[in-house]
Enzyme design. Sequence first.
Site, PDB file in Angstrom:
ATOM      1  N   CYS A 148      39.783  14.121  39.062  1.00  0.00           N
ATOM      2  CA  CYS A 148      41.037  15.167  38.265  1.00  0.00           C
ATOM      3  C   CYS A 148      40.215  15.168  37.210  1.00  0.00           C
ATOM      4  O   CYS A 148      39.994  14.253  36.144  1.00  0.00           O
ATOM      5  CB  CYS A 148      42.029  14.610  38.330  1.00  0.00           C
ATOM      6  SG  CYS A 148      43.274  15.769  37.605  1.00  0.00           S
ATOM      7  N   SER A 204      50.896  11.682  45.363  1.00  0.00           N
ATOM      8  CA  SER A 204      49.678  11.889  45.657  1.00  0.00           C
ATOM      9  C   SER A 204      48.976  10.594  45.926  1.00  0.00           C
ATOM     10  O   SER A 204      49.156   9.828  45.108  1.00  0.00           O
ATOM     11  CB  SER A 204      48.778  12.275  44.181  1.00  0.00           C
ATOM     12  OG  SER A 204      49.354  13.370  43.792  1.00  0.00           O
ATOM     13  N   LEU A 205      48.546  10.658  47.338  1.00  0.00           N
ATOM     14  CA  LEU A 205      48.449   9.488  48.094  1.00  0.00           C
ATOM     15  C   LEU A 205      46.734   9.150  48.100  1.00  0.00           C
ATOM     16  O   LEU A 205      46.286   7.941  47.717  1.00  0.00           O
ATOM     17  CB  LEU A 205      48.846   9.222  49.434  1.00  0.00           C
ATOM     18  CG  LEU A 205      49.301   7.870  49.954  1.00  0.00           C
ATOM     19  CD1 LEU A 205      50.306   7.778  51.020  1.00  0.00           C
ATOM     20  CD2 LEU A 205      48.004   7.273  50.790  1.00  0.00           C
ATOM     21  N   HIS A 206      46.074   9.967  48.868  1.00  0.00           N
ATOM     22  CA  HIS A 206      44.792  10.045  48.660  1.00  0.00           C
ATOM     23  C   HIS A 206      43.828   8.855  49.528  1.00  0.00           C
ATOM     24  O   HIS A 206      42.882   9.266  50.276  1.00  0.00           O
ATOM     25  CB  HIS A 206      43.874  10.057  47.343  1.00  0.00           C
ATOM     26  CG  HIS A 206      44.675  11.151  46.379  1.00  0.00           C
ATOM     27  ND1 HIS A 206      44.829  12.419  46.887  1.00  0.00           N
ATOM     28  CD2 HIS A 206      45.146  10.990  45.066  1.00  0.00           C
ATOM     29  CE1 HIS A 206      45.356  13.137  46.063  1.00  0.00           C
ATOM     30  NE2 HIS A 206      45.483  12.441  44.943  1.00  0.00           N
ATOM     31  N   SER A 208      55.424  16.389  41.502  1.00  0.00           N
ATOM     32  CA  SER A 208      54.486  15.555  42.271  1.00  0.00           C
ATOM     33  C   SER A 208      54.023  14.423  41.207  1.00  0.00           C
ATOM     34  O   SER A 208      53.763  14.274  39.845  1.00  0.00           O
ATOM     35  CB  SER A 208      53.049  16.340  42.318  1.00  0.00           C
ATOM     36  OG  SER A 208      51.986  15.544  42.922  1.00  0.00           O
ATOM     37  N   CYS A 260      42.573   9.201  37.212  1.00  0.00           N
ATOM     38  CA  CYS A 260      42.071   9.517  38.600  1.00  0.00           C
ATOM     39  C   CYS A 260      40.574  10.302  38.628  1.00  0.00           C
ATOM     40  O   CYS A 260      40.277  11.085  37.879  1.00  0.00           O
ATOM     41  CB  CYS A 260      42.984  10.569  39.256  1.00  0.00           C
ATOM     42  SG  CYS A 260      44.610   9.963  39.197  1.00  0.00           S
ATOM     43  N   CYS A 262      46.415  13.766  30.222  1.00  0.00           N
ATOM     44  CA  CYS A 262      46.969  12.893  31.000  1.00  0.00           C
ATOM     45  C   CYS A 262      46.366  11.575  30.750  1.00  0.00           C
ATOM     46  O   CYS A 262      45.037  11.525  30.586  1.00  0.00           O
ATOM     47  CB  CYS A 262      46.517  13.142  32.720  1.00  0.00           C
ATOM     48  SG  CYS A 262      47.296  11.973  33.662  1.00  0.00           S
ATOM     49  N   CYS A 310      53.030  26.733  38.370  1.00  0.00           N
ATOM     50  CA  CYS A 310      52.307  25.098  38.317  1.00  0.00           C
ATOM     51  C   CYS A 310      52.562  24.783  36.735  1.00  0.00           C
ATOM     52  O   CYS A 310      51.623  25.278  35.957  1.00  0.00           O
ATOM     53  CB  CYS A 310      50.929  25.121  38.853  1.00  0.00           C
ATOM     54  SG  CYS A 310      50.234  23.495  38.825  1.00  0.00           S
ATOM     55  N   GLU A 334      47.918  23.750  29.683  1.00  0.00           N
ATOM     56  CA  GLU A 334      47.659  25.079  30.702  1.00  0.00           C
ATOM     57  C   GLU A 334      48.751  25.169  31.909  1.00  0.00           C
ATOM     58  O   GLU A 334      49.616  24.055  32.175  1.00  0.00           O
ATOM     59  CB  GLU A 334      46.315  24.902  31.319  1.00  0.00           C
ATOM     60  CG  GLU A 334      45.332  25.203  30.440  1.00  0.00           C
ATOM     61  CD  GLU A 334      43.966  25.074  31.232  1.00  0.00           C
ATOM     62  OE1 GLU A 334      43.144  25.826  30.783  1.00  0.00           O
ATOM     63  OE2 GLU A 334      43.735  24.174  31.962  1.00  0.00           O
ATOM     64  N   CYS A 381      44.108  23.222  41.809  1.00  0.00           N
ATOM     65  CA  CYS A 381      44.377  21.602  41.532  1.00  0.00           C
ATOM     66  C   CYS A 381      43.206  20.699  41.011  1.00  0.00           C
ATOM     67  O   CYS A 381      42.292  20.834  41.477  1.00  0.00           O
ATOM     68  CB  CYS A 381      44.764  21.004  42.866  1.00  0.00           C
ATOM     69  SG  CYS A 381      45.977  21.849  44.011  1.00  0.00           S
ATOM     70  N   ASN A 408      38.685  20.744  44.937  1.00  0.00           N
ATOM     71  CA  ASN A 408      38.137  21.643  43.896  1.00  0.00           C
ATOM     72  C   ASN A 408      37.151  21.049  42.858  1.00  0.00           C
ATOM     73  O   ASN A 408      37.466  19.848  42.301  1.00  0.00           O
ATOM     74  CB  ASN A 408      39.154  22.091  43.065  1.00  0.00           C
ATOM     75  CG  ASN A 408      40.126  22.913  43.873  1.00  0.00           C
ATOM     76  OD1 ASN A 408      39.858  23.892  44.976  1.00  0.00           O
ATOM     77  ND2 ASN A 408      41.616  22.614  43.977  1.00  0.00           N
ATOM     78  N   GLY A 454      49.102  16.291  33.573  1.00  0.00           N
ATOM     79  CA  GLY A 454      49.896  15.159  33.186  1.00  0.00           C
ATOM     80  C   GLY A 454      50.623  14.498  34.390  1.00  0.00           C
ATOM     81  O   GLY A 454      50.547  14.965  35.499  1.00  0.00           O
ATOM     82  N   GLU A 455      51.242  13.384  34.230  1.00  0.00           N
ATOM     83  CA  GLU A 455      51.834  12.691  35.098  1.00  0.00           C
ATOM     84  C   GLU A 455      53.686  12.863  34.840  1.00  0.00           C
ATOM     85  O   GLU A 455      53.867  12.231  34.056  1.00  0.00           O
ATOM     86  CB  GLU A 455      51.640  11.033  35.127  1.00  0.00           C
ATOM     87  CG  GLU A 455      52.353  10.115  35.991  1.00  0.00           C
ATOM     88  CD  GLU A 455      52.836  10.709  37.369  1.00  0.00           C
ATOM     89  OE1 GLU A 455      51.954  11.176  38.136  1.00  0.00           O
ATOM     90  OE2 GLU A 455      54.086  10.518  37.711  1.00  0.00           O
TER      91      GLU A 455
HETATM   92  N1  SAH Z   1      49.703  13.483  38.042  1.00  0.00           N
HETATM   93  C1  SAH Z   1      50.518  14.111  39.291  1.00  0.00           C
HETATM   94  C2  SAH Z   1      50.676  15.541  38.850  1.00  0.00           C
HETATM   95  C3  SAH Z   1      49.598  16.479  38.975  1.00  0.00           C
HETATM   96  S1  SAH Z   1      49.725  17.088  40.687  1.00  0.00           S
HETATM   97  C4  SAH Z   1      49.956  13.956  40.447  1.00  0.00           C
HETATM   98  O1  SAH Z   1      48.690  13.390  40.288  1.00  0.00           O
HETATM   99  O2  SAH Z   1      50.548  13.976  41.503  1.00  0.00           O
HETATM  100  C5  SAH Z   1      48.157  17.745  41.055  1.00  0.00           C
HETATM  101  C6  SAH Z   1      47.355  17.358  42.229  1.00  0.00           C
HETATM  102  O3  SAH Z   1      46.201  17.894  42.531  1.00  0.00           O
HETATM  103  C7  SAH Z   1      47.576  15.884  42.757  1.00  0.00           C
HETATM  104  O4  SAH Z   1      47.964  15.900  44.167  1.00  0.00           O
HETATM  105  C8  SAH Z   1      46.222  15.677  42.550  1.00  0.00           C
HETATM  106  O5  SAH Z   1      45.704  14.570  43.266  1.00  0.00           O
HETATM  107  C9  SAH Z   1      45.483  16.964  42.878  1.00  0.00           C
HETATM  108  N2  SAH Z   1      44.207  16.932  42.460  1.00  0.00           N
HETATM  109  C10 SAH Z   1      43.390  16.378  41.214  1.00  0.00           C
HETATM  110  N3  SAH Z   1      42.393  16.792  41.137  1.00  0.00           N
HETATM  111  C11 SAH Z   1      41.848  17.342  42.063  1.00  0.00           C
HETATM  112  C12 SAH Z   1      40.870  18.228  42.655  1.00  0.00           C
HETATM  113  N4  SAH Z   1      39.586  18.231  41.760  1.00  0.00           N
HETATM  114  N5  SAH Z   1      40.796  18.889  43.692  1.00  0.00           N
HETATM  115  C13 SAH Z   1      41.757  19.051  44.470  1.00  0.00           C
HETATM  116  N6  SAH Z   1      43.068  18.522  44.193  1.00  0.00           N
HETATM  117  C14 SAH Z   1      43.010  17.766  43.143  1.00  0.00           C
END
Ligand code: SAH
Length: 343
Positions: free
Chosen positions: A111, A202-204, A178, A108, A104, A97, A83, A319, A278, A149-150
């Site tokens: 996601c 993506s730190l979180h 990212s 996480c 992936c 995007c 997608e 996202c 989301n 994907g990563e």
């Molecule tokens: N694998 C890479 C590329 C994907 S980026 C990465 O994780 O950075 C996708 C972005 O959306 C990342 O910052 C991820 O953490 C964020 N994301 C994933 N699931 C989400 C969700 N349910 N709501 C909001 N952001 C989300």
Amino acid sequence: MDLALLERTLAERGEPAYRARQVWEWTSRGAASYGEMTTLPQRLRRSLEEEVPFSTLEVVAERVSRDGTVKTLFRTHDGHPVEAVLMRYRDGRRSLCLSSQSGCPLTCTFCATGRMRFGRNLTASEILDQALHFRRREPVSHAVYMGMGEPFLNVENVLASAHRLPDLGITHRRTTISTVGWLPGLRRFVDEVAHPIRLALSLHAADPAKRSELMPVNDRYPLADVLAECRRYVALRRRKVFVEVVMLAGVNDSEEDARALAALLDGRSFKVNLIPYNPTGRYEGSSRDAIERFKRVLERARIPATVRLTRGRDIEAACGQLAVTVRGRQLRAARSTAGSSNA
Ligand code: SAH
């Protein structure tokens, strides 16, 4: 378009080297078929039509959000779903995007992509064909590798595709990759100093145990090592790294979480992007208040912070919402609205 196949085919026909360049020029500027490439002899156009498929991806379904966001579901020649999303902003920006893998392999917890079956790395042409699909629709200005994907698990193909984006109108400064902090790929990216492509992490969660719970990859590549690599990027390129934090109520959104994050970062090297969660089933998103409080703690520590504008949530294009099971509910839902949503 499979650019390697294109070059092979042209070479086998004894065509001059500039033909491949001509085809790419037309394609990158939004041509919809070989037929439009009027600088090519008609016979050549016809044989290319037969020998080199115009796209490596087939469009399966397309949905348009109330906010103008477009999500397209593609399929690779060997049946893997992919997608990509076109985001339209009021100021005229058109941001793509892009996905780097089908599915992936990382898991996480917040996601949706991690829950679908992992397919494989996408080729550079398959990544570019996502962008070209939207380029044929309208001019585009920005790209983020934030789809499925990563990217740094597929770093060579990701960089090869990113290096061609300027031909579509997307400069490196407007391209962002990212990552979860996959160190081998991240190192490879930072070493390639010649281009100003942007980096997002993506730190979180700053707390290691909490981060590992949200992102198991944290056990493999600890945050301290990843941040050191990010600082090397900042030193070499003189641009900040974006830090992404998806805001989960009661999980990582307290003022204490914000202080822990501030203690890890510095405002000269990093800029934080707070992402409203989301829904993907498992968590509650943080309230607006909680996000504002978090942001204020960062700003008091002189770390710039913004809140990401959510796009396309009504069509599961936001996202973390990109996920397809080929025989699953989402694909059927997508198919049933394809065509009608373009009106
Ligand atoms: N694998 C890479 C590329 C994907 S980026 C990465 O994780 O950075 C996708 C972005 O959306 C990342 O910052 C991820 O953490 C964020 N994301 C994933 N699931 C989400 C969700 N349910 N709501 C909001 N952001 C989300």
